[in-house]
Design a protein around this motif. Structure first.
Motif, mmCIF file in Angstrom:
data_model
loop_
_atom_site.group_PDB
_atom_site.id
_atom_site.type_symbol
_atom_site.label_atom_id
_atom_site.label_comp_id
_atom_site.label_asym_id
_atom_site.label_seq_id
_atom_site.Cartn_x
_atom_site.Cartn_y
_atom_site.Cartn_z
ATOM 1 N N VAL A 127 -41.235 128.805 38.015
ATOM 2 C CA VAL A 127 -39.977 128.239 37.531
ATOM 3 C C VAL A 127 -40.129 127.914 36.050
ATOM 4 O O VAL A 127 -40.967 127.099 35.664
ATOM 5 N N THR A 128 -39.342 128.555 35.222
ATOM 6 C CA THR A 128 -39.369 128.304 33.772
ATOM 7 C C THR A 128 -37.947 128.143 33.268
ATOM 8 O O THR A 128 -37.022 128.810 33.751
ATOM 9 N N ALA A 129 -37.794 127.258 32.283
ATOM 10 C CA ALA A 129 -36.453 127.014 31.728
ATOM 11 C C ALA A 129 -36.586 126.518 30.301
ATOM 12 O O ALA A 129 -37.501 125.752 29.971
ATOM 13 N N ASP A 130 -35.693 126.969 29.424
ATOM 14 C CA ASP A 130 -35.662 126.493 28.054
ATOM 15 C C ASP A 130 -35.013 125.112 27.988
ATOM 16 O O ASP A 130 -34.275 124.704 28.891
ATOM 17 N N TYR A 131 -35.280 124.424 26.897
ATOM 18 C CA TYR A 131 -34.785 123.065 26.729
ATOM 19 C C TYR A 131 -33.256 123.015 26.776
ATOM 20 O O TYR A 131 -32.665 122.079 27.314
ATOM 21 N N PHE A 132 -32.623 124.018 26.188
ATOM 22 C CA PHE A 132 -31.156 124.027 26.116
ATOM 23 C C PHE A 132 -30.493 124.652 27.352
ATOM 24 O O PHE A 132 -29.276 124.759 27.402
ATOM 25 N N ASN A 133 -31.310 125.052 28.320
ATOM 26 C CA ASN A 133 -30.748 125.634 29.539
ATOM 27 C C ASN A 133 -31.613 125.234 30.750
ATOM 28 O O ASN A 133 -32.250 126.062 31.388
ATOM 29 N N PRO A 134 -31.649 123.952 31.050
ATOM 30 C CA PRO A 134 -32.511 123.472 32.141
ATOM 31 C C PRO A 134 -31.931 123.805 33.512
ATOM 32 O O PRO A 134 -30.750 124.141 33.649
ATOM 33 N N PHE A 135 -32.785 123.700 34.524
ATOM 34 C CA PHE A 135 -32.322 123.873 35.901
ATOM 35 C C PHE A 135 -31.492 122.664 36.317
ATOM 36 O O PHE A 135 -31.858 121.518 36.061
ATOM 37 N N LYS A 136 -30.362 122.953 36.947
ATOM 38 C CA LYS A 136 -29.466 121.901 37.411
ATOM 39 C C LYS A 136 -29.190 122.088 38.906
ATOM 40 O O LYS A 136 -29.587 123.081 39.515
ATOM 41 N N ALA A 137 -28.475 121.121 39.451
ATOM 42 C CA ALA A 137 -28.170 121.175 40.889
ATOM 43 C C ALA A 137 -27.373 122.422 41.249
ATOM 44 O O ALA A 137 -27.598 123.028 42.306
ATOM 45 N N GLU A 138 -26.469 122.833 40.355
ATOM 46 C CA GLU A 138 -25.667 124.011 40.660
ATOM 47 C C GLU A 138 -26.507 125.290 40.721
ATOM 48 O O GLU A 138 -26.151 126.249 41.416
ATOM 49 N N ASP A 139 -27.628 125.304 39.985
ATOM 50 C CA ASP A 139 -28.519 126.466 40.054
ATOM 51 C C ASP A 139 -29.151 126.573 41.440
ATOM 52 O O ASP A 139 -29.212 127.658 42.033
ATOM 53 N N TYR A 140 -29.627 125.460 41.950
ATOM 54 C CA TYR A 140 -30.227 125.462 43.280
ATOM 55 C C TYR A 140 -29.194 125.776 44.360
ATOM 56 O O TYR A 140 -29.488 126.456 45.346
ATOM 57 N N ASN A 141 -27.970 125.297 44.156
ATOM 58 C CA ASN A 141 -26.909 125.616 45.110
ATOM 59 C C ASN A 141 -26.575 127.104 45.091
ATOM 60 O O ASN A 141 -26.325 127.716 46.143
ATOM 61 N N ALA A 142 -26.580 127.689 43.890
ATOM 62 C CA ALA A 142 -26.299 129.129 43.771
ATOM 63 C C ALA A 142 -27.394 129.947 44.439
ATOM 64 O O ALA A 142 -27.117 130.949 45.125
ATOM 65 N N ILE A 143 -28.647 129.524 44.247
ATOM 66 C CA ILE A 143 -29.769 130.211 44.898
ATOM 67 C C ILE A 143 -29.615 130.151 46.406
ATOM 68 O O ILE A 143 -29.765 131.156 47.115
ATOM 69 N N LYS A 144 -29.313 128.962 46.925
ATOM 70 C CA LYS A 144 -29.161 128.793 48.374
ATOM 71 C C LYS A 144 -28.036 129.653 48.927
ATOM 72 O O LYS A 144 -28.188 130.297 49.973
ATOM 73 N N GLN A 145 -26.913 129.680 48.218
ATOM 74 C CA GLN A 145 -25.762 130.464 48.684
ATOM 75 C C GLN A 145 -26.069 131.958 48.682
ATOM 76 O O GLN A 145 -25.764 132.668 49.640
ATOM 77 N N ASN A 146 -26.697 132.442 47.591
ATOM 78 C CA ASN A 146 -27.010 133.865 47.482
ATOM 79 C C ASN A 146 -28.027 134.289 48.544
ATOM 80 O O ASN A 146 -27.899 135.366 49.150
ATOM 81 N N VAL A 147 -29.035 133.451 48.756
ATOM 82 C CA VAL A 147 -30.055 133.774 49.752
ATOM 83 C C VAL A 147 -29.448 133.766 51.154
ATOM 84 O O VAL A 147 -29.736 134.649 51.973
ATOM 85 N N THR A 148 -28.610 132.782 51.460
ATOM 86 C CA THR A 148 -27.983 132.702 52.783
ATOM 87 C C THR A 148 -27.109 133.920 53.046
ATOM 88 O O THR A 148 -27.117 134.475 54.153
#
Length: 208
Positions: A127-148
């Protein structure tokens, strides 16, 4: 002589009436026993039928955010490994049916649709992220939705559905065998179930 003849006729009529009433009571007793037996069988098969399968999904997530046009971007990415358990079930306690004792017929009106449940377990790597584009809750939700969504496609393409269909037919065949043995008729919708082949066709209709 006339009195003797009249007495004999009355006695014979009494015997016939008694025998007729006794036969009716016997028939009613058998009908009641058969009805209770069928109801008991319906209660026994009204259980949750579950087919389980295990799936593994490797998912690469990436997102870029433009800072100064396309020349400068802030990126984030993650490698996600998902172990999932999928189940297909029928809650047969929700079967709706009617019993017609006069016609000795069991009418199955409604059989519940199969329920598909997916329980994924996510593991995140790289898991890597730049300072101006950090991981947020919506990213994890998008991952969960796409995987499901991806896992659901795998479940539909797998043998889980056909296995669940076979389990369903196996349970319903118990009702068919019993009703057929007792001289009753089993129907679903407008169709008469008179063979294992008819049950198989009905199962495929429910799955599809």
């Amino acid at each position: 002589m006339k009195k003797v003849l009249v007495g004999a006729i009355i006695a014979l009529a009494s015997v016939l009436i008694y025998k007729s009433c006794a036969d009716d009571r016997a028939q009613q007793s058998i009908l009641k026993e058969n009805t209770m037996l069928i109801q008991q069988e319906l209660k026994q098969v009204s259980k949750l039928i579950v087919t389980e399968g295990h799936f593994v999904e490797v998912y690469n997530y990436a997102d870029s955010k433009e800072l100064f046009g396309a020349l400068v971007t802030a990126d984030k990415k993650a490698l996600v490994v998902v172990n999932a358990e999928a189940t297909i079930s029928y809650d047969l306690s929700q079967i709706e049916y009617e019993m017609d004792e006069a016609q000795k017929t069991i009418h199955i009106k409604v059989i519940p649709e199969p329920e598909i449940k997916i329980n994924p377990d996510f593991e995140y790597y790289d898991v890597t992220a730049d300072y101006f584009n950090p991981f947020k809750a919506e990213d994890y939700n998008a991952i969960k939705q796409n995987v499901t969504t991806s896992l659901l496609k795998k479940v539909n393409a797998s043998s889980l559905k056909s296995n669940a269909e076979n389990r369903l037919i196996s349970e319903l065949s118990r009702i068919y065998v019993l009703t057929n043995t007792l001289g009753w008729t089993l129907t679903y919708g407008q169709e008469k179930i008179d063979s294992a082949k008819a049950l198989e066709t009905m199962g495929k209709t429910l799955i599809d």
